[in-house]
Design an enzyme around this catalytic site. Structure first.
Site, PDB file in Angstrom:
ATOM      1  N   CYS A 124     -31.849 -63.375 -12.343  1.00  0.00           N
ATOM      2  CA  CYS A 124     -31.464 -64.023 -13.604  1.00  0.00           C
ATOM      3  C   CYS A 124     -30.467 -63.203 -14.411  1.00  0.00           C
ATOM      4  O   CYS A 124     -30.486 -61.980 -14.363  1.00  0.00           O
ATOM      5  CB  CYS A 124     -32.697 -64.237 -14.472  1.00  0.00           C
ATOM      6  SG  CYS A 124     -34.026 -65.115 -13.664  1.00  0.00           S
ATOM      7  N   ARG A 127     -25.062 -62.190  -9.422  1.00  0.00           N
ATOM      8  CA  ARG A 127     -26.426 -61.672  -9.379  1.00  0.00           C
ATOM      9  C   ARG A 127     -27.345 -62.558  -8.537  1.00  0.00           C
ATOM     10  O   ARG A 127     -28.423 -62.122  -8.147  1.00  0.00           O
ATOM     11  CB  ARG A 127     -26.991 -61.578 -10.798  1.00  0.00           C
ATOM     12  CG  ARG A 127     -26.294 -60.568 -11.666  1.00  0.00           C
ATOM     13  CD  ARG A 127     -26.730 -60.706 -13.110  1.00  0.00           C
ATOM     14  NE  ARG A 127     -28.103 -60.296 -13.319  1.00  0.00           N
ATOM     15  CZ  ARG A 127     -28.476 -59.097 -13.772  1.00  0.00           C
ATOM     16  NH1 ARG A 127     -27.568 -58.206 -14.039  1.00  0.00           N
ATOM     17  NH2 ARG A 127     -29.738 -58.814 -13.952  1.00  0.00           N
ATOM     18  N   TRP A 166     -32.954 -67.519 -11.558  1.00  0.00           N
ATOM     19  CA  TRP A 166     -33.314 -67.340 -10.152  1.00  0.00           C
ATOM     20  C   TRP A 166     -34.821 -67.571 -10.123  1.00  0.00           C
ATOM     21  O   TRP A 166     -35.587 -66.755 -10.626  1.00  0.00           O
ATOM     22  CB  TRP A 166     -32.956 -65.933  -9.710  1.00  0.00           C
ATOM     23  CG  TRP A 166     -33.060 -65.648  -8.253  1.00  0.00           C
ATOM     24  CD1 TRP A 166     -32.124 -65.910  -7.295  1.00  0.00           C
ATOM     25  CD2 TRP A 166     -34.145 -65.001  -7.579  1.00  0.00           C
ATOM     26  NE1 TRP A 166     -32.570 -65.459  -6.074  1.00  0.00           N
ATOM     27  CE2 TRP A 166     -33.803 -64.912  -6.219  1.00  0.00           C
ATOM     28  CE3 TRP A 166     -35.383 -64.506  -7.989  1.00  0.00           C
ATOM     29  CZ2 TRP A 166     -34.648 -64.340  -5.272  1.00  0.00           C
ATOM     30  CZ3 TRP A 166     -36.229 -63.939  -7.048  1.00  0.00           C
ATOM     31  CH2 TRP A 166     -35.846 -63.862  -5.707  1.00  0.00           C
ATOM     32  N   ASN A 184     -35.181 -62.806 -18.823  1.00  0.00           N
ATOM     33  CA  ASN A 184     -35.259 -62.236 -17.466  1.00  0.00           C
ATOM     34  C   ASN A 184     -36.564 -61.473 -17.359  1.00  0.00           C
ATOM     35  O   ASN A 184     -36.987 -60.847 -18.328  1.00  0.00           O
ATOM     36  CB  ASN A 184     -34.135 -61.229 -17.231  1.00  0.00           C
ATOM     37  CG  ASN A 184     -32.788 -61.894 -17.097  1.00  0.00           C
ATOM     38  OD1 ASN A 184     -32.687 -63.111 -17.136  1.00  0.00           O
ATOM     39  ND2 ASN A 184     -31.751 -61.075 -16.957  1.00  0.00           N
ATOM     40  N   GLY A 185     -37.168 -61.484 -16.185  1.00  0.00           N
ATOM     41  CA  GLY A 185     -38.419 -60.744 -15.991  1.00  0.00           C
ATOM     42  C   GLY A 185     -39.578 -61.711 -15.760  1.00  0.00           C
ATOM     43  O   GLY A 185     -39.356 -62.892 -15.467  1.00  0.00           O
ATOM     44  N   GLU A 219     -28.788 -51.926   9.356  1.00  0.00           N
ATOM     45  CA  GLU A 219     -27.859 -52.451   8.357  1.00  0.00           C
ATOM     46  C   GLU A 219     -27.013 -53.600   8.946  1.00  0.00           C
ATOM     47  O   GLU A 219     -26.767 -54.600   8.274  1.00  0.00           O
ATOM     48  CB  GLU A 219     -26.968 -51.313   7.834  1.00  0.00           C
ATOM     49  CG  GLU A 219     -25.899 -51.698   6.840  1.00  0.00           C
ATOM     50  CD  GLU A 219     -26.406 -52.352   5.559  1.00  0.00           C
ATOM     51  OE1 GLU A 219     -27.626 -52.382   5.326  1.00  0.00           O
ATOM     52  OE2 GLU A 219     -25.577 -52.876   4.812  1.00  0.00           O
ATOM     53  N   LYS A 243     -26.982 -57.332   7.388  1.00  0.00           N
ATOM     54  CA  LYS A 243     -25.752 -58.010   6.939  1.00  0.00           C
ATOM     55  C   LYS A 243     -25.679 -59.403   7.559  1.00  0.00           C
ATOM     56  O   LYS A 243     -25.368 -60.368   6.887  1.00  0.00           O
ATOM     57  CB  LYS A 243     -24.490 -57.215   7.309  1.00  0.00           C
ATOM     58  CG  LYS A 243     -24.181 -55.991   6.500  1.00  0.00           C
ATOM     59  CD  LYS A 243     -23.693 -56.239   5.105  1.00  0.00           C
ATOM     60  CE  LYS A 243     -24.781 -56.316   4.078  1.00  0.00           C
ATOM     61  NZ  LYS A 243     -25.506 -55.204   3.631  1.00  0.00           N
ATOM     62  N   GLU A 266     -28.290 -61.750   6.050  1.00  0.00           N
ATOM     63  CA  GLU A 266     -28.046 -62.079   4.638  1.00  0.00           C
ATOM     64  C   GLU A 266     -26.994 -63.161   4.465  1.00  0.00           C
ATOM     65  O   GLU A 266     -27.176 -64.069   3.668  1.00  0.00           O
ATOM     66  CB  GLU A 266     -27.552 -60.828   3.887  1.00  0.00           C
ATOM     67  CG  GLU A 266     -28.633 -59.853   3.537  1.00  0.00           C
ATOM     68  CD  GLU A 266     -28.078 -58.622   2.817  1.00  0.00           C
ATOM     69  OE1 GLU A 266     -28.705 -58.187   1.854  1.00  0.00           O
ATOM     70  OE2 GLU A 266     -27.020 -58.086   3.223  1.00  0.00           O
ATOM     71  N   HIS A 307     -40.196 -51.416  24.621  1.00  0.00           N
ATOM     72  CA  HIS A 307     -41.547 -51.569  24.092  1.00  0.00           C
ATOM     73  C   HIS A 307     -41.723 -52.900  23.375  1.00  0.00           C
ATOM     74  O   HIS A 307     -42.543 -53.021  22.475  1.00  0.00           O
ATOM     75  CB  HIS A 307     -41.873 -50.410  23.148  1.00  0.00           C
ATOM     76  CG  HIS A 307     -41.790 -49.070  23.808  1.00  0.00           C
ATOM     77  ND1 HIS A 307     -42.620 -48.707  24.850  1.00  0.00           N
ATOM     78  CD2 HIS A 307     -40.948 -48.022  23.620  1.00  0.00           C
ATOM     79  CE1 HIS A 307     -42.300 -47.478  25.249  1.00  0.00           C
ATOM     80  NE2 HIS A 307     -41.287 -47.045  24.536  1.00  0.00           N
ATOM     81  N   LYS A 311     -28.356 -60.161  -6.288  1.00  0.00           N
ATOM     82  CA  LYS A 311     -27.683 -58.868  -6.189  1.00  0.00           C
ATOM     83  C   LYS A 311     -28.545 -57.765  -6.769  1.00  0.00           C
ATOM     84  O   LYS A 311     -28.618 -56.668  -6.246  1.00  0.00           O
ATOM     85  CB  LYS A 311     -26.355 -58.949  -6.961  1.00  0.00           C
ATOM     86  CG  LYS A 311     -25.543 -57.664  -6.939  1.00  0.00           C
ATOM     87  CD  LYS A 311     -24.865 -57.496  -5.616  1.00  0.00           C
ATOM     88  CE  LYS A 311     -24.078 -56.223  -5.505  1.00  0.00           C
ATOM     89  NZ  LYS A 311     -23.936 -55.825  -4.083  1.00  0.00           N
TER      90      LYS A 311
HETATM   91  C1  G6P Z   1     -31.008 -56.767  -3.200  1.00  0.00           C
HETATM   92  C2  G6P Z   1     -29.586 -56.960  -2.717  1.00  0.00           C
HETATM   93  C3  G6P Z   1     -29.290 -55.969  -1.598  1.00  0.00           C
HETATM   94  C4  G6P Z   1     -29.563 -54.567  -2.063  1.00  0.00           C
HETATM   95  C5  G6P Z   1     -30.998 -54.402  -2.584  1.00  0.00           C
HETATM   96  C6  G6P Z   1     -31.196 -53.069  -3.276  1.00  0.00           C
HETATM   97  O1  G6P Z   1     -31.897 -57.197  -2.235  1.00  0.00           O
HETATM   98  O2  G6P Z   1     -29.392 -58.287  -2.269  1.00  0.00           O
HETATM   99  O3  G6P Z   1     -27.924 -56.074  -1.228  1.00  0.00           O
HETATM  100  O4  G6P Z   1     -29.359 -53.668  -1.007  1.00  0.00           O
HETATM  101  O5  G6P Z   1     -31.263 -55.407  -3.558  1.00  0.00           O
HETATM  102  O6  G6P Z   1     -30.386 -53.033  -4.419  1.00  0.00           O
HETATM  103  P1  G6P Z   1     -29.938 -51.722  -5.156  1.00  0.00           P
HETATM  104  O7  G6P Z   1     -29.125 -52.206  -6.326  1.00  0.00           O
HETATM  105  O8  G6P Z   1     -31.189 -51.025  -5.600  1.00  0.00           O
HETATM  106  O9  G6P Z   1     -29.154 -50.901  -4.221  1.00  0.00           O
END
Ligand code: G6P
Length: 608
Positions: free
Chosen positions: A2, A27, A74, A100-101, A481, A485, A488, A504, A603
């Site tokens: 949010c 965000r 959100w 927010n929260g 990673e 990616k 996501e 395994h 984000k």
């Molecule tokens: C969310 C984002 C990710 C990010 C993670 C940690 O899930 O979508 O891209 O890696 O948060 O965020 P930070 O701001 O703590 O690196």
């Protein structure tokens, strides 16, 4: 997650709120709305499910009013519907709240307020807030908000307006970021600086427990004890130009291609060639303590956790300090042992991830030093940590993190060099390490030159339903990673695995339909990885390899080969992640996905 924006000043509020919401889009959100004071004792409000452009079309061009609030939601409590979209109102429709929260005791409050006659129109936890403010309102919005806050348990950043108090916005923060933007005869409030960066770069950060009351000319902050706090505005260093797409079709592509520069910025001024070490100005740690550190523990989430896994391995193998990286959401609830000579890191691009922030506070409570590795200057983790390293990636807007990741790596490589040189690393070894680190931006640039080849490979494989990403040692976190990616932004199922582990379990998945992406450096584990590739090929699995330029043996063994330039093998995490970022990006493009704002993701995850 949010976002909040608020404006009061001489200009029409609606277009400013809409622009702020547009900048908060990154965000992650599913619906958005605004409420604007009309000066005649009413609030006008428009809320819509979907993108900001849908909201924008619904807001009458002629909408007057010089103060108001806006919100991108959100969903957490209640589905994605217009009724659940913020702002929420009291029963008279005069008080509007963006929040927010999570209000944890909202059920009890809802029960209490319903008995008193309040009628709820949404399923949200937020709606109890305007109802509570109305209960206490006697002509002073700030006082009513403070009285309402006394009932709330949980986390909040809120912005509140009342139709009968033209030109006033009251904000409060407890666990969710809230920032005041100070303009020329106008004020802003936002959940991050993006909300108002096109209008002002002077900001005032609120701390937990603080309430702010603002009008066009001034702001007044009070703390938990209701004592007025004197706080000066800070300057934000991000420029508006940095948050534009700059000719790229989307932010993710721009951010991937910015990496030679962003890594350069992370290293900038920190390479001490004279002493063959790294200079990190913000550590705030006594040298004797640094020398005595017997363990480094790192907490993070998502992509930042993957960078931390590389950092931990590096610290252990190069600086010879036992190190581990853990998910903050796990650590927080398991009462970890915090040894006196241990040093902790909280790693977060946004500096606002709730799990990491709360885990950090828990570790600090136990008496340890926690350093932050953050990108967003002035973010909560950056401010509350005991010292740390800013990575200076510049604003990262695409939800999927790319340039912040490689800059976090840079911070770990610098810190490792610094700690290793305080211990057993010789000057000549230090010089070699430093030279390799300094060459990273150029090597990444060269790797980006493989863009067209990677696009063609992505095109070939983008219809696959499952992928495996496999690497060993420092490249195991890079495999994680790469898989993250792809998941996501393309929504293709992918698993990252330590290559030695495939026999395994995951090898059961191998078939002609399941491609594997192997990371194959010239390092002490190369032959082992080649054996793993043979195991997959023997079972008919297609193999894409990211390997070293000129590795003909590897190129001949696999179906598709993506070369990266040769360098000191300890630095391949920087270059090998780049083709994986591009691969995910081009797969997502091929499938027509919304690359910058993938579904369901946020984000900055400011709730648990
Ligand atoms: C969310 C984002 C990710 C990010 C993670 C940690 O899930 O979508 O891209 O890696 O948060 O965020 P930070 O701001 O703590 O690196």
């Amino acid at each position: 997650m949010c976002g909040i924006v608020g404006y009061v000043g001489p200009r029409r509020a609606a277009p400013i709120l809409l622009e702020g919401l547009k900048r908060l889009e990154y965000r992650g959100y599913d619906s958005a709305g605004i409420a604007v004071g009309q000066g005649s004792g009413v609030l006008a409000s428009v809320r819509r499910v979907g993108k900001i452009r849908v909201l924008k079309e619904a807001v009458p061009k002629s909408l007057e009013g010089i103060w108001g609030i806006g919100h991108t939601r959100w969903a957490t409590h209640g589905g994605v519907t217009e009724a659940n979209t913020h702002p929420h109102f009291d029963c008279s429709g005069k008080i509007a709240v963006a929040h927010n929260g999570i209000i944890e005791n909202y059920r009890a409050l809802r029960g209490m307020l319903s008995k008193e006659g309040a009628v709820f129109t949404s399923e949200t936890d937020t709606e109890v807030v305007p109802k509570l403010v109305a209960k206490y309102y006697e002509g002073d919005l700030e006082a009513a908000v403070k009285a309402a806050l006394a009932h709330l348990e949980g986390t909040y950043g809120i912005a509140v307006i009342h139709a009968d108090e033209p030109g006033r916005i009251v904000g409060a923060r407890n666990g969710s970021p809230l920032i005041v933007g100070v303009g020329e005869n106008e004020m802003f409030i936002g959940s991050d600086v993006m909300a108002f960066i096109s209008s002002t770069s002077r900001v005032v950060y609120l701390n937990d427990g603080e309430v702010v009351s603002l009008d066009a000319a001034s702001f007044k902050i009070t703390d938990r004890a209701d004592v007025q706090v004197d706080r000066k505005a800070d300057a934000v260093t991000w420029e508006l130009g940095e948050i534009e797409k700059d000719g790229y079709p989307c932010y993710m592509e721009k951010e991937i291609f910015e990496q030679p520069d962003s890594i350069g910025r992370a290293l900038g001024g920190r390479l001490d060639r004279e002493n063959a070490t790294a200079k990190l100005g913000g550590l705030n740690l006594d040298r004797r303590f640094q020398r005595a550190v017997s363990r480094v523990s790192i907490i993070a989430a998502g992509t930042s956790w993957h960078a931390s896994l590389v950092g931990a391995q590096l610290l252990e193998s190069v600086a010879r300090i036992p190190a581990s990286a853990e998910l903050s959401s796990e650590l927080r609830y398991r009462n970890p042992v915090v040894e006196p000579a241990s040093l902790w890191f909280a790693v977060s691009q946004s500096g606002e991830t709730a799990d990491t922030l709360y885990a950090m506070r828990e570790i600090q409570r136990k008496g340890a030093n926690v350093l932050g590795i953050c990108n967003v200057v002035g973010s909560t983790i950056a401010r509350e940590s005991d010292g740390g390293v800013y990575v200076h990636s510049g604003p990262e807007i695409a939800v999927a993190s790319t340039k912040a990741f490689t800059s976090q790596l840079a911070a770990f490589y610098l810190f490792t060099l610094h700690m290793a040189r305080m211990r057993d690393m010789s000057r000549s070894e230090g010089e070699r390490f430093l030279a390799a680190l300094a060459s990273v931006p150029d090597k990444v640039k060269e790797t980006l030159g493989g863009r067209d080849r990677i696009q063609a490979i992505a095109k070939k494989y983008s219809r696959a339903g499952d992928f495996l990403f496999l690497g060993r040692g420092l490249l195991y976190p890079i495999a994680l990673e790469g898989a993250l990616k792809l998941k996501e932004i393309s929504y293709i199922h992918a698993e990252g695995y330590a290559a030695g582990e495939i026999k395994h379990g995951p090898i059961a998945l191998i078939s002609g339909e399941v491609p594997s992406v192997f990371l194959v450096p010239h390092d002490p584990l190369r032959e082992k990885v080649i054996s793993n590739i043979r195991e997959v090929k023997a079972r008919g699995g297609p193999v894409i390899a990211v390997g070293i330029e000129g590795d003909e043996e590897l190129a001949g063994l696999v179906d598709d080969f993506i070369p990266v330039p040769a360098m000191d093998w300890r630095f391949y995490p920087f270059t090998m992640v780049v083709p994986l970022q591009l691969f995910a990006y081009f797969c997502a493009l091929e499938l027509g996905r919304d690359v910058d704002q993938p579904r369901n993701l946020a984000k900055s995850v400011t709730v648990e």
